[in-house]
Write an enzyme that holds these catalytic residues in place. Structure first.
Site, PDB file in Angstrom:
ATOM      1  N   HIS A  32       0.862  -1.173   0.000  1.00  0.00           N
ATOM      2  CA  HIS A  32       0.000   0.000   0.000  1.00  0.00           C
ATOM      3  C   HIS A  32       0.900   1.225   0.000  1.00  0.00           C
ATOM      4  O   HIS A  32       1.908   1.258   0.702  1.00  0.00           O
ATOM      5  CB  HIS A  32      -0.907   0.015   1.241  1.00  0.00           C
ATOM      6  CG  HIS A  32      -1.723   1.268   1.345  1.00  0.00           C
ATOM      7  ND1 HIS A  32      -2.906   1.433   0.667  1.00  0.00           N
ATOM      8  CD2 HIS A  32      -1.504   2.433   2.015  1.00  0.00           C
ATOM      9  CE1 HIS A  32      -3.394   2.637   0.926  1.00  0.00           C
ATOM     10  NE2 HIS A  32      -2.568   3.267   1.741  1.00  0.00           N
TER      11      HIS A  32
ATOM     12  N   ASP B 254     -15.772   1.030   6.967  1.00  0.00           N
ATOM     13  CA  ASP B 254     -14.887   2.141   6.588  1.00  0.00           C
ATOM     14  C   ASP B 254     -15.622   3.190   5.765  1.00  0.00           C
ATOM     15  O   ASP B 254     -15.339   4.379   5.901  1.00  0.00           O
ATOM     16  CB  ASP B 254     -13.677   1.609   5.805  1.00  0.00           C
ATOM     17  CG  ASP B 254     -12.691   2.724   5.478  1.00  0.00           C
ATOM     18  OD1 ASP B 254     -12.227   3.383   6.427  1.00  0.00           O
ATOM     19  OD2 ASP B 254     -12.406   2.962   4.288  1.00  0.00           O
TER      20      ASP B 254
ATOM     21  N   ARG C  90     -15.886  11.057   8.915  1.00  0.00           N
ATOM     22  CA  ARG C  90     -14.619  11.758   9.213  1.00  0.00           C
ATOM     23  C   ARG C  90     -14.475  12.980   8.311  1.00  0.00           C
ATOM     24  O   ARG C  90     -14.021  14.040   8.733  1.00  0.00           O
ATOM     25  CB  ARG C  90     -13.428  10.815   8.994  1.00  0.00           C
ATOM     26  CG  ARG C  90     -13.246   9.809  10.114  1.00  0.00           C
ATOM     27  CD  ARG C  90     -12.298   8.701   9.682  1.00  0.00           C
ATOM     28  NE  ARG C  90     -10.970   9.190   9.404  1.00  0.00           N
ATOM     29  CZ  ARG C  90     -10.065   8.519   8.669  1.00  0.00           C
ATOM     30  NH1 ARG C  90     -10.359   7.325   8.171  1.00  0.00           N
ATOM     31  NH2 ARG C  90      -8.882   9.027   8.468  1.00  0.00           N
TER      32      ARG C  90
ATOM     33  N   SER D 148      -8.324   2.549   9.006  1.00  0.00           N
ATOM     34  CA  SER D 148      -8.951   2.591   7.681  1.00  0.00           C
ATOM     35  C   SER D 148      -8.085   1.856   6.653  1.00  0.00           C
ATOM     36  O   SER D 148      -8.578   1.018   5.889  1.00  0.00           O
ATOM     37  CB  SER D 148      -9.145   4.062   7.286  1.00  0.00           C
ATOM     38  OG  SER D 148      -9.506   4.183   5.947  1.00  0.00           O
TER      39      SER D 148
ATOM     40  N   LYS E 234      -8.628  -2.571   5.403  1.00  0.00           N
ATOM     41  CA  LYS E 234      -8.904  -2.936   4.010  1.00  0.00           C
ATOM     42  C   LYS E 234      -7.862  -3.926   3.493  1.00  0.00           C
ATOM     43  O   LYS E 234      -8.174  -4.841   2.742  1.00  0.00           O
ATOM     44  CB  LYS E 234      -8.973  -1.676   3.142  1.00  0.00           C
ATOM     45  CG  LYS E 234     -10.264  -0.887   3.402  1.00  0.00           C
ATOM     46  CD  LYS E 234     -10.351   0.401   2.624  1.00  0.00           C
ATOM     47  CE  LYS E 234      -9.523   1.491   3.232  1.00  0.00           C
ATOM     48  NZ  LYS E 234      -9.720   2.827   2.735  1.00  0.00           N
TER      49      LYS E 234
END
Ligand code: URA
Length: 425
Positions: free
Chosen positions: A67, A146, A153, A168, A172
Site C-alpha cells: 500500500h 470504513d 470523518r 482505515s 482494508k
C-alpha cells in the site's frame, strides 16, 4: 474498551449507532488518540465488518500486498504486483482511484483498452490462485464500516487522525487475508503527510497495527519531493510501467519496486534476506517474467494484451497517438545540473490538463499528462527540452504559468539520492 469498540463498529454497519454518536466518538479519538491495543481492536472489528478473503493452506503463507500513501507518478503497484507473482507470491491487490494531486492505480489500469477492475471475491480468489495476481477495485462487501466512518470523518474534519487513518488503511488490506504487507509511506511536499515526523508516526502506527494482527509488515519511508520516474498521467504511467517491467525503467522507480518486493520475499521466506529478494525482483524485470505475468493479468481481466506487443501498438492502444492529442515542450532557459523538480507543481499542471479529479466522480482524461525528459542529477543545456506536456486542443496558459520555477538547476554537479529514508519493521 475492546468490547465497546467492537459494539461501536457493529453499530456503524447495522445502523444502530446514530450519526451524532459516531461523530462524537470520532472527535474523541481525534482529540485523545487511541492506544496501540485499541487501534488493533478497531482495525480487526472494521476488517470483520464485511467479507474477508480466505486462502487454502498451501498458498495462505504466500499472500501479500503493498500500500502506498500516494504520490505523483507513483506507478510502483503496476510493476510490483506482477513481479511478485512471477517470483512465486500471490497478490490480491485491491486499490483505489486518484483524488487531488495523487493518481490511482485503478485509473491507470483502465487506460488499457478493455481492462476491467471490477471483480467479485470468488473471481479474485480464482485469478490469484491461477496466475498469482489480480488488481481490482474495492467492492461493497469488503470493510463496509470504513465507508460510513470515512464519510463521517470527512464532514467532521477528523480525517487527519493517526489511529483512524491506520484502522482505515490496515482493515482494508487485512480483509485480503494477507500473510505479509509492505507500506510505502511518503513524506515531502507532494505527500499525504508532507512533514517527515508525521509520516514517521503514521508508518510506526501502521506497522504496529498490522503486525499486531499477525500480518508480517514493514514500511518504507520514501521522499515525495520530485515525481517518481518520468511519466505523470494515467496512460503515460502505464507506458512507463511496461518499460520498467521490461527492464528499461527509470532507476528511482526500479529501486522502489526492488526494495519493496525484496521485503515481501524476505517476510514470506521465499528469499533469505531482503537484498536477495530485491535481486529476485530485479531479475524478473530483466528476464521478461514480470512482463509476461502482467500480460497474463491484462488478458485475464479482459484487457487487450495485443497492445502490449510493440511500442507503437501500446502508444496507439493507450490513446497517446490520437490526432486530437497535442504536445508542448518546455525548454530550459539556462544550463546546469537538475537539482529539483517540484512534484506538486507538475501534479497541479497535470490536474489542470484533466489527468485527475478534484472531486469524487469527476471524469478523468487518461491520455493527458507529462513526460519529464530529465531527472535530478541530469545535465541540461540552454534550449534543451526538460518536459513534454500531452494535452487536448490549445495549451492552457494558466497551466504553463503554474509551471514557472518548477525546475531548479545548479552550477555544481548534483548526485541523485535514494528516495528511501528509512525502513520500519
Ligand atoms: N487512505 C485511506 O484508505 N484511509 C484514510 O483514512 C486515509 C487514506
Amino acid at each position: 474498551m475492546s468490547e465497546a469498540i467492537r459494539r461501536l463498529v457493529q453499530g456503524v454497519v447495522d445502523g444502530s449507532l446514530s450519526d451524532d454518536e459516531l461523530a462524537e466518538w470520532l472527535r474523541d479519538v481525534f482529540d485523545e488518540g487511541l492506544s496501540e491495543q485499541d487501534t488493533v481492536t478497531l482495525t480487526e472489528a472494521m476488517r470483520d465488518s464485511g467479507d474477508v478473503l480466505e486462502w487454502s493452506s498451501d498458498i495462505s503463507d504466500l499472500v501479500v500486498d503493498k500500500h502506498s500513501t500516494g504520490g505523483v507518478g507513483d506507478k510502483v503497484s503496476l510493476v510490483l504486483a506482477p513481479a511478485l507473482a512471477s517470483c512465486g507470491l500471490k497478490v490480491p491487490m485491491i486499490s483505489g482511484r486518484g483524488l487531488g494531486h495523487t493518481g490511482g492505480t485503478l485509473d491507470k489500469l483502465e487506460s488499457i483498452p478493455g481492462f476491467s477492475v471490477e471483480m467479485g471475491i470468488s473471481g479474485i480468489r480464482e485469478q490469484v490462485e491461477g496466475i498469482g495476481v489480480a488488481m481490482v477495485g474495492q467492492s461493497d462487501a469488503l470493510v463496509p464500516a470504513d465507508r460510513r466512518m470515512y464519510a463521517m470523518r470527512d464532514v467532521t474534519g477528523t480525517v487527519a487522525s493517526i489511529p483512524l487513518i491506520t484502522s482505515s488503511i490496515v482493515s482494508k488490506k487485512a480483509a485480503e487475508g494477507l500473510s505479509a504487507l509492505v507500506l510505502d509511506v511518503k513524506f515531502g511536499r507532494a505527500a499525504f503527510m508532507p512533514e517527515r515526523e508525521h509520516a514517521e508516526e503514521l508508518a510506526r502506527s501502521l506497522v504496529d497495527a498490522a503486525n499486531g494482527m499477525g500480518i508480517a509488515t514493514t514500511a518504507v519511508l520514501t521522499s515525495m519531493e520530485q515525481p517518481l520516474g518520468c511519466a505523470i498521467g494515467n496512460s503515460l504511467e502505464v507506458l512507463e510501467s511496461v518499460e520498467t517491467l521490461c527492464g528499461r525503467g527509470p532507476e528511482d522507480l526500479e529501486e522502489l519496486v526492488c526494495v519493496q518486493g525484496g521485503l515481501l520475499l524476505q517476510a514470506t521466506g521465499l528469499a533469505a534476506g531482503f537484498e536477495a529478494g530485491a535481486v529476485m525482483i530485479h531479475d524478473s524485470l530483466h528476464d521478461g517474467s514480470a512482463f509476461q505475468r502482467f500480460r497474463e493479468m491484462v488478458q485475464a481481466q479482459g484487457g487487450d494484451a495485443s497492445v502490449l506487443d510493440s511500442d507503437a501498438s501500446l502508444t496507439r492502444g493507450l490513446g497517446l497517438m490520437g490526432p486530437e492529442l497535442n504536445t508542448t515542450e518546455l525548454s530550459s532557459g539556462s544550463a546546469g545540473w537538475v537539482e529539483d523538480i517540484d512534484a506538486m507543481a507538475i501534479a497541479t499542471a497535470c490536474l489542470g490538463l484533466g489527468a485527475g479529479r478534484t472531486r469524487l466522480g469527476d471524469i478523468v482524461d487518461r491520455a493527458v499528462g507529462a513526460i519529464l525528459e530529465v531527472q535530478v542529477g541530469d545535465r541540461l543545456e540552454v534550449g534543451e527540452p526538460w518536459m513534454v506536456l500531452y494535452h487536448r486542443g490549445e495549451m492552457d496558459r494558466g497551466v504553463l504559468e503554474g509551471l514557472l520555477g518548477s525546475i531548479t538547476l545548479s552550477d555544481e554537479e548534483v548526485v541523485p539520492k535514494s528516495r528511501i529514508a528509512e525502513v520500519f519493521e
